[in-house]
Scaffold this motif. Structure first.
Motif: not given
Length: 209
Positions: A41-45, A52-53, A75-76, A98-99
């Motif tokens: 997932r984004e953010p948090g992967g 950052i999440r 983050d990405r 999410r992206y």
């Protein structure tokens, strides 16, 4: 990115549309068919992404819109480099909640920033990487808010925004899907979860074939 051995699927949509549920169902189906699947997932992967999440979704103070966009892009960039690309190189199916389309919709339309600049920032950070398929779960924000209310958990910074914000986000997602019909699959998220999952599986199966 699609030239690699793996397959990259992203799920998009407003808060409360069921992305997490559909990502889990798709992962379960893929594994049952013998595919190696990675759900992220984004953010948090990533470890950096978790930090950052916490800032972008749970920071109690205000964050300037451009700073918010930059945090998501950071983050990405790290997520694609350290999680997504390696998994695709291993031949796995990446299922991502999410992206960059979320940044265009939330920071571009929602925060009223320039959508092209927000998209360009993410593409630069991710070295131009785009998924093979983006599933857009489309739902009226009023219905989505009812779902969030029924979950009885605190809203994050974006979930707590006004209805007008979420309507701009929805309109932006639909505009993005209309501009790239070959990449997007738009699904009515008001349907039963199993019906949505079946539609997603049908499209994914054609890509895997």
């Amino acid at each position: 990115m699609s030239a690699g051995r793996g397959l990259w699927i992203t799920l998009e949509g407003g808060d409360g549309t069921g992305k997490t549920t559909q990502a889990a169902l798709l992962e379960e189906w893929l594994r049952s068919q013998g595919w190696k699947a990675l759900r992220t997932r984004e953010p948090g992967g990533s470890e950096v992404g978790v930090l950052i999440r916490d800032i972008v979704l749970h920071h109690r103070g205000d964050i300037a819109p451009r700073a918010e966009a930059l945090l998501y892009a950071a983050d990405r960039a790290h997520h694609v480099a350290t999680v997504v690309r390696p998994a695709l190189d291993r031949g796995e199916v990446v299922i991502q909640d999410r992206y960059l389309d979320s940044s265009v919709a939330y920071q571009g339309a929602g925060r009223v920033l320039d959508a092209d600049e927000v998209r360009g920032l993410s593409l630069w950070g991710a070295e131009g990487a785009l998924p093979d398929l983006t599933v857009l779960l489309d739902l009226d924000p009023v219905i989505a808010r009812r779902r969030l209310d029924s979950a009885e958990k605190p809203f994050d910074r974006l979930e707590a925004e006004r209805e007008e914000f979420h309507r701009r986000v929805r309109e932006s997602f639909l505009t993005l899907a209309a501009a790239e019909p070959e990449r997007f699959l738009v699904v009515d998220a008001a349907q039963d979860a199993d019906e949505i999952a079946a539609a997603v599986r049908a499209r994914v199966a054609t890509l895997l074939a």
